[in-house]
Every structure is written in structure tokens, then in C-alpha cells.
Design a protein around this motif. Structure first.
Motif, PDB file in Angstrom:
ATOM      1  N   SER A  28       0.827  -1.210   0.000  1.00 15.54           N
ATOM      2  CA  SER A  28       0.000   0.000   0.000  1.00 15.54           C
ATOM      3  C   SER A  28       0.865   1.265   0.000  1.00 15.54           C
ATOM      4  O   SER A  28       0.561   2.253  -0.680  1.00 15.54           O
ATOM      5  CB  SER A  28      -0.921   0.003   1.220  1.00 15.54           C
ATOM      6  N   ILE A  29       1.946   1.227   0.748  1.00 14.17           N
ATOM      7  CA  ILE A  29       2.853   2.386   0.790  1.00 14.17           C
ATOM      8  C   ILE A  29       3.495   2.605  -0.571  1.00 14.17           C
ATOM      9  O   ILE A  29       3.562   3.737  -1.078  1.00 14.17           O
ATOM     10  CB  ILE A  29       3.938   2.169   1.870  1.00 14.17           C
ATOM     11  N   ILE A  30       3.933   1.508  -1.191  1.00  6.75           N
ATOM     12  CA  ILE A  30       4.595   1.610  -2.499  1.00  6.75           C
ATOM     13  C   ILE A  30       3.637   2.141  -3.558  1.00  6.75           C
ATOM     14  O   ILE A  30       4.038   2.883  -4.470  1.00  6.75           O
ATOM     15  CB  ILE A  30       5.160   0.231  -2.905  1.00  6.75           C
ATOM     16  N   SER A  31       2.368   1.827  -3.378  1.00  5.06           N
ATOM     17  CA  SER A  31       1.382   2.248  -4.386  1.00  5.06           C
ATOM     18  C   SER A  31       1.204   3.762  -4.454  1.00  5.06           C
ATOM     19  O   SER A  31       0.757   4.298  -5.480  1.00  5.06           O
ATOM     20  CB  SER A  31       0.033   1.582  -4.099  1.00  5.06           C
ATOM     21  N   VAL A  32       1.507   4.461  -3.367  1.00  3.29           N
ATOM     22  CA  VAL A  32       1.352   5.926  -3.371  1.00  3.29           C
ATOM     23  C   VAL A  32       2.710   6.630  -3.413  1.00  3.29           C
ATOM     24  O   VAL A  32       2.780   7.861  -3.354  1.00  3.29           O
ATOM     25  CB  VAL A  32       0.552   6.399  -2.140  1.00  3.29           C
ATOM     26  N   ALA A  33       3.787   5.844  -3.473  1.00  6.06           N
ATOM     27  CA  ALA A  33       5.134   6.440  -3.464  1.00  6.06           C
ATOM     28  C   ALA A  33       5.484   7.012  -4.829  1.00  6.06           C
ATOM     29  O   ALA A  33       5.126   6.438  -5.867  1.00  6.06           O
ATOM     30  CB  ALA A  33       6.158   5.384  -3.066  1.00  6.06           C
ATOM     31  N   GLU A  34       6.157   8.131  -4.834  1.00  2.00           N
ATOM     32  CA  GLU A  34       6.651   8.729  -6.075  1.00  2.00           C
ATOM     33  C   GLU A  34       8.015   9.373  -5.829  1.00  2.00           C
ATOM     34  O   GLU A  34       8.285   9.867  -4.748  1.00  2.00           O
ATOM     35  CB  GLU A  34       5.670   9.760  -6.618  1.00  2.00           C
ATOM     36  N   GLN A  35       8.859   9.289  -6.839  1.00  3.98           N
ATOM     37  CA  GLN A  35      10.177   9.896  -6.719  1.00  3.98           C
ATOM     38  C   GLN A  35      10.124  11.362  -7.123  1.00  3.98           C
ATOM     39  O   GLN A  35       9.377  11.739  -8.030  1.00  3.98           O
ATOM     40  CB  GLN A  35      11.208   9.154  -7.579  1.00  3.98           C
ATOM     41  N   THR A  36      10.934  12.179  -6.418  1.00  2.05           N
ATOM     42  CA  THR A  36      11.021  13.604  -6.736  1.00  2.05           C
ATOM     43  C   THR A  36      12.467  14.051  -6.587  1.00  2.05           C
ATOM     44  O   THR A  36      13.219  13.497  -5.783  1.00  2.05           O
ATOM     45  CB  THR A  36      10.101  14.434  -5.809  1.00  2.05           C
ATOM     46  N   ASN A  37      12.853  15.024  -7.362  1.00  5.28           N
ATOM     47  CA  ASN A  37      14.220  15.550  -7.334  1.00  5.28           C
ATOM     48  C   ASN A  37      14.223  16.994  -6.846  1.00  5.28           C
ATOM     49  O   ASN A  37      13.324  17.778  -7.194  1.00  5.28           O
ATOM     50  CB  ASN A  37      14.850  15.482  -8.729  1.00  5.28           C
ATOM     51  N   VAL A  38      15.197  17.339  -6.037  1.00  2.00           N
ATOM     52  CA  VAL A  38      15.339  18.696  -5.502  1.00  2.00           C
ATOM     53  C   VAL A  38      16.762  19.167  -5.784  1.00  2.00           C
ATOM     54  O   VAL A  38      17.726  18.453  -5.482  1.00  2.00           O
ATOM     55  CB  VAL A  38      15.058  18.745  -3.983  1.00  2.00           C
ATOM     56  N   SER A  39      16.888  20.352  -6.362  1.00  2.00           N
ATOM     57  CA  SER A  39      18.212  20.891  -6.698  1.00  2.00           C
ATOM     58  C   SER A  39      18.920  21.405  -5.446  1.00  2.00           C
ATOM     59  O   SER A  39      18.270  21.750  -4.444  1.00  2.00           O
ATOM     60  CB  SER A  39      18.077  22.032  -7.716  1.00  2.00           C
ATOM     61  N   ARG A 101      16.797  21.768   3.855  1.00  2.00           N
ATOM     62  CA  ARG A 101      17.334  22.325   2.607  1.00  2.00           C
ATOM     63  C   ARG A 101      18.340  21.352   1.995  1.00  2.00           C
ATOM     64  O   ARG A 101      19.176  20.777   2.697  1.00  2.00           O
ATOM     65  CB  ARG A 101      18.024  23.661   2.892  1.00  2.00           C
ATOM     66  N   ALA A 102      18.232  21.190   0.678  1.00  2.00           N
ATOM     67  CA  ALA A 102      19.165  20.313  -0.032  1.00  2.00           C
ATOM     68  C   ALA A 102      20.514  20.993  -0.154  1.00  2.00           C
ATOM     69  O   ALA A 102      20.604  22.120  -0.638  1.00  2.00           O
ATOM     70  CB  ALA A 102      18.615  19.972  -1.406  1.00  2.00           C
ATOM     71  N   GLU A 103      21.577  20.338   0.310  1.00  2.00           N
ATOM     72  CA  GLU A 103      22.927  20.857   0.173  1.00  2.00           C
ATOM     73  C   GLU A 103      23.551  20.444  -1.152  1.00  2.00           C
ATOM     74  O   GLU A 103      24.471  21.090  -1.638  1.00  2.00           O
ATOM     75  CB  GLU A 103      23.797  20.367   1.332  1.00  2.00           C
ATOM     76  N   SER A 104      23.077  19.342  -1.692  1.00  2.00           N
ATOM     77  CA  SER A 104      23.466  18.872  -3.027  1.00  2.00           C
ATOM     78  C   SER A 104      22.205  18.380  -3.718  1.00  2.00           C
ATOM     79  O   SER A 104      21.134  18.330  -3.096  1.00  2.00           O
ATOM     80  CB  SER A 104      24.512  17.754  -2.923  1.00  2.00           C
ATOM     81  N   ALA A 105      22.305  18.056  -4.988  1.00  2.00           N
ATOM     82  CA  ALA A 105      21.138  17.536  -5.707  1.00  2.00           C
ATOM     83  C   ALA A 105      20.625  16.291  -4.988  1.00  2.00           C
ATOM     84  O   ALA A 105      21.384  15.351  -4.727  1.00  2.00           O
ATOM     85  CB  ALA A 105      21.511  17.219  -7.146  1.00  2.00           C
ATOM     86  N   CYS A 106      19.334  16.287  -4.643  1.00  2.00           N
ATOM     87  CA  CYS A 106      18.752  15.201  -3.850  1.00  2.00           C
ATOM     88  C   CYS A 106      17.649  14.472  -4.627  1.00  2.00           C
ATOM     89  O   CYS A 106      16.881  15.097  -5.365  1.00  2.00           O
ATOM     90  CB  CYS A 106      18.164  15.739  -2.545  1.00  2.00           C
TER      91      CYS A 106
END
Length: 371
Positions: A28-39, A101-106
């Protein structure tokens, strides 16, 4: 499954915080999971936001921040890859308590609370996920508590150091004032013989007052003054061996090359006898306690001088100035000797070694002058 979904599923299944979650809940958790990138430099979340989505940091580095009263950001802790982010808001449903806050690309996995709540099994899944994240929240709170305690200790140490530095500054000023006063007494001919034991002991007592006061005020332990059992025997043996080596050429000079002294009574200097030998050792011990044990140690502490070069130079300057009453030759000789004594003490960390060396060099010098 796409590559992103597969990697997200693998990351969630192998995450330490979710290892006790059942296969059904994990699905169920995987079904709503999505990847996102932050600069780098962008915020993953901000303090005070109403969002309570949960994140898992897959790669990159971030930091948790909080606003101070003056509006500046306070660094709470680093957030390395593999950590959960936003678990507190997810657990209690409240506002974000800090910014991240992202210190590197995350690259992150986002678990949307809204999408979880829309599922038929929402209550069971959210309950199981909260139970799994409770240990993460406890460990995070413990870490923050330890960091705050360490920060308070550092602030207390800085405050203590500031107070001690004030006492040390007054102490060094007092030493220079006493040195100037002693030189004035000699220059004005109030003291006829600077080698008289009475004058020497009066000078030592004058210097002992500020020394004892600063030791008491700063609560300096005896070990920090070089008075310790550790290294006592080694320091004593090393200095005795050095004294033996130094004595050999002096003895050869006195026995074979130095001519007979003339007009000894007219020449100023200490009378070398048993009383001189005994009182000079005590005199030397007091000098080394004040110069090496106290002064050099405090210079090294306040200057952060790990190697001790600056502390030794400054201590030698102060020590040499105390011999102005004996003439410029005495100042130069004691300055050079103090440099040597400083490095001996720096190496041995025990007052006995440098005291023995100082004492015996003084005795040899008295023999050379007197005989």
C-alpha cells in the motif's frame, strides 16, 4: 513497473525503519510512493508549512534548519542519504517544526498523506507506518537533545574561558608592574646588592601573590601546573642525564682553563655555599612553577597553541623582563635559557625535569663566576 517505481519499492522494502512492516502494508505504501528531485539550495520543506507528507532521502545531502528570534537560520543537524524526512509532522499531523534544505542535488521518495488517507485500508496502513516511524522520531529527538546539550556545554566553556582570560590579563599586567617596580628600586639604588638572598626572596614573594590569586580564582588543578606523578621519574632522569653531560665541559673548563679569580670581594655575585645551594633550589622551583607551570600553560590555553611555540616565546619574554634588575646581560641570558626550559617542559609535561635543569645550570653559572 518503471525503473523509478522499482527503485522506490526496493528502497522502501530495505529501509531500516520499515523492516517490520508487513508485505500488505508495504504494498500500500509503495502504491502511493513517487520519486522527486530537488536541486542543491532548494528547500524540501519549510518550517511552519501545514504539509505532513513523508520523505525518504535516496541520494544527496540535506540539512535541517530552524529560524532564530533574529530571523537567522540555526543549523540543527545534517540529513544524509537514507534518512527519513518530515516524520514528526507525519506522526502528529501538525506544522513542520523545521526546514530541510538540499545541500546537493537530492533524490527522494515522497509518501503523500492525502493519497494514503484516500485508500480503503488507510487506517491500518497509516497506523502501521506511524508505529514503524516512532523509533525514528525517538532517535531523532535523542540526537537533537544531545546536540543541544553539547551546544550548551560549549557556550558554558566559552563563558568560563572569557572570565579566566580576564583574570589572566590582570595577572600578566601585575607581573610587568612588579618587574618595573623592582627595576626602579635597583635603578634608584635603594637595593645595594641584587644578588642578596633577601632581595631575591622579596621579589619572589611579590610575584607569588598574583600567581596564587590567579591559581585560586581560575581553580587551576596541580596537574595543569606540571605537579603530577605521571612522567615524574622519566622527566627527572632525563634532566639529570642532561645535567651530567653539561657538567663535564664546565668542570674541564674550571679545572684546566679558567685562571684564578682576582678581587672576588669587589665583584658582585652570589656566594656559593651550602645555604646558597639549598635556597636556590627552592627559588628555582618557585620560578618554574610561575613561569612554566602557570604562565606558559595559560598562554598555550588561551592562544590555542597546540605546539607551544608562541606560548614559550611569550613566557620567555615575561621571564626575561623579571631580570631587568640584574642587567641587560642577565635579560638576554635568561631569555635564551627560558626558551630551552620552555621546550623541555613542553616535551616532559612535568615540572620536576625543568626545575632540575634550571637549578643545575644556575649552580654551574655561579661556580664559573665565583671560582
Amino acid at each position: 513497473m518503471t525503473d523509478d517505481i522499482q527503485s522506490s519499492a526496493h528502497a522502501l522494502r530495505t529501509h531500516p525503519a520499515l523492516k517490520k512492516v508487513s508485505a500488505e502494508v508495504m504494498a500500500s505504501i509503495i502504491s502511493v510512493a513517487e520519486q522527486t528531485n530537488v536541486s542543491a539550495g532548494d528547500f524540501i520543506m519549510r518550517e511552519g508549512e501545514p504539509s505532513n507528507d513523508l520523505y525518504f532521502l535516496l541520494s544527496g545531502d540535506a540539512v535541517a534548519l530552524r529560524k532564530a528570534d533574529d530571523g537567522k537560520d540555526i543549523l540543527l543537524n545534517a540529513v544524509p542519504a537514507g534518512e527519513c524526512v518530515g516524520e514528526l509532522a507525519f506522526l502528529d499531523g501538525g506544522m513542520r517544526t523545521s526546514s530541510v534544505r538540499a545541500e546537493s542535488a537530492c533524490r527522494l521518495i515522497k509518501i503523500s498523506t492525502t493519497e494514503l488517507e484516500a485508500r480503503d485500508d488507510a487506517a491500518a496502513v497509516i497506523g502501521a507506518l506511524k508505529a514503524a516511524l516512532a523509533s525514528v522520531a525517538v532517535n531523532r529527538a535523542r540526537q537533537m537533545s544531545d546536540n543541544m546539550l553539547a551546544s550548551l556545554r560549549r557556550e558554558l566553556e566559552i563563558k568560563t574561558l572569557q572570565n579566566q582570560f580576564g583574570s589572566f590579563l590582570v595577572f600578566t599586567i601585575a607581573i610587568f608592574l612588579i618587574s618595573t617596580a623592582l627595576f626602579y628600586l635597583v635603578a634608584e639604588k635603594y637595593v645595594r646588592d641584587v644578588y642578596d638572598p633577601g632581595f631575591s626572596w622579596q621579589a619572589i614573594l611579590f610575584l607569588a601573590v598574583p600567581c596564587l590569586l590567579v591559581i585560586k580564582v581560575m581553580k587551576i588543578p596541580l596537574a595543569d601546573l606540571g605537579i603530577r606523578r605521571e612522567g615524574f621519574k622519566r622527566a627527572a632522569l632525563q634532566s639529570i642525564a642532561a645535567c651530567v653531560v653539561i657538567t663535564i665541559p664546565v668542570a674541564i673548563y674550571l679545572l684546566n682553563f679558567k685562571g684564578p679569580s682576582s678581587d672576588t670581594a669587589a665583584r658582585p655575585g652570589a656566594t656559593v655555599d651550602l645555604i646558597f645551594m639549598l635556597q636556590y633550589f627552592a627559588h628555582t622551583l618557585f620560578q618554574e612553577l610561575g613561569s612554566r607551570g602557570l604562565l606558559q600553560g595559560l598562554f598555550q590555553k588561551f592562544l590555542g597553541d597546540t605546539k607551544g611555540h608562541r606560548a614559550i616565546l611569550l613566557t620567555s619574554t615575561v621571564f626575561a623582563s623579571l631580570h631587568l634588575a640584574f642587567g641587560i646581560d642577565a635579560v638576554m641570558i635568561t631569555f635564551v635559557a627560558s626558551i630551552v626550559f620552555g621546550y623541555v617542559y613542553q616535551a616532559q609535561k612535568n615540572l620536576i625535569g625543568v626545575t632540575i635543569l634550571h637549578y643545575w645550570l644556575g649552580v654551574l653559572a655561579a661556580f664559573v663566576v665565583a671560582f
